[in-house]
Design an enzyme around this catalytic site. Structure first.
Site: not given
Ligand code: PLP
Length: 368
Positions: A38, A264
């Site tokens: 999966k 940032y």
């Protein structure tokens, strides 16, 4: 080594083969092996992983959702594929792609029976899941007879297997709880087959179950994380090898004087002169902000370079002060020198989350 892309996830199918054989060795010869592929084979490359495992004669595959199974069929996968979490609106596609639903409640059971009748199926393989304590998906134990009854009156569907899922197979402190789940599964099975009249394949163990509860392997086991090289327990990693390495390279190096900031929000302020390397990978590639501010690090020429400041969308800055390196050098985010588990741990998460989160922007490169 020549680098195909600035940032890429390298997939080693030889490691996959070794992991598969290592896990298989823990099983009795007749015990079947279901490979859980999966979420793009835990973030690696589902179609190539499936192809490799088919060549090694794996018995079964499982994915979470119908679309994942349909994509594998389109890629040419031939072995049976179980859909662990089918949704009622996808049942037609399940039959169209010869997928096998894992049925967990009467709503899905009745809807799938109706769909299979409409498509004139006979003995269409389905899997019945019981809840034995995880309290996620599954019929309750007191529904066993009512479920079996649905199969009494028709031969449109055929129960290929009976399963449940362990809640804490990796945790030795929960051994008593786990053994209780095993007993409950046995007792549900006994009730169920008494009404049904035949014995479907029984399966309960995930990777840690395989390693920690050999007495609970039943007729088949389901392994995901082990195939990809992890096992929830570092001691038991021995013999398993990560199949995926996430690599990037240094785009630029700055020599930043003391007192200046990096990134940032001025997320990092240099308290001394530092060498800062910029790498072209960020939270849009799957390395989230929780790895920022020193919680994570990457391997630069064999040495640990901490992430400084905030993780950006497309870039991360590393402290490479004192590490001999140049622009263009290869950087390992996780792989041989630092496992995904080690990196994940520093940020308070687990290998499963880190490896399945590598985004589709990162090219997958399968080693020859
Ligand atoms: C994901 C999943 C597995 C695989 O578990 P691992 O710990 O990765 O081996 C097995 N069974 C079910 C029902 C699952 O959802």
């Amino acid at each position: 080594m020549n680098r195909p892309f600035p940032t890429f996830l390298e997939i080693d199918l030889n490691a996959l083969e070794a992991n598969f054989l290592h896990l298989k060795e823990k099983l009795a010869p007749k015990t079947k092996f279901l490979a859980v592929i999966k979420a793009f084979a835990y973030g690696s490359a589902a179609a190539v992983v499936a192809e490799k495992l088919e060549s090694l004669n794996v018995d079964y595959f499982a994915v979470a959702y119908t679309q994942e199974g349909a994509a594998l069929r389109k890629a040419g996968v031939k072995k049976p594929i179980m859909i662990l979490h089918p949704q009622v609106q996808c049942l037609e596609q399940i039959i169209d792609h010869c997928l096998e639903p894992c049925i967990y409640n009467f709503e899905v059971l009745k809807a799938f029976l109706a769909e299979a009748q409409l498509k004139k199926q006979r003995k269409y393989p389905v899997h019945i899941k019981f809840n034995t304590g995880l309290n996620r998906l599954g019929f309750q134990d007191d529904q066993a007879q009512a479920v079996a009854k649905v199969f009494d009156r028709q031969d449109v569907l055929y129960i290929t297997s009976l399963l449940s899922h362990l809640a804490a197979s990796e945790d030795p402190e929960e051994k008593e709880f786990t053994i209780n789940q095993v007993r409950k599964f046995e007792s549900i099975n006994d009730q169920f087959i008494a009404s049904l009249g035949y014995q479907p394949i029984r399966h309960l163990c995930n990777t840690s179950g395989i390693l920690n509860y050999p007495e609970a392997h039943f007729d088949m086991v389901r392994s995901g994380i082990g195939l990809y090289g992890f096992s929830n327990d570092p001691e038991k990693h021995a013999g398993l090898k990560p199949i995926a390495s996430l690599k990037t390279h240094i785009s630029q190096i700055h020599h930043v004087p003391s007192g200046e900031s990096v990134g940032y929000n001025r997320g990092h302020v240099c308290t001394e002169a530092q060498s800062i390397a910029v790498v072209p990978i960020g939270h849009a590639d799957g390395i989230g902000r929780q790895y920022g501010k020193g919680k994570g690090q990457m391997m630069v020429n064999g040495q640990k370079a901490p992430i400084v400041g905030n993780v950006c969308m497309d870039m991360i800055m590393l402290d490479v002060t004192g590490i001999a390196c140049s622009e263009g050098d290869l950087v390992e985010v996780f792989g041989q020198h630092q496992t995904a588990e080690e990196l994940a741990e520093g940020a308070g998460t687990i290998s499963y989350e880190l490896i399945t989160g590598v985004s589709s922007r990162v090219p997958r490169v399968v080693l020859p």
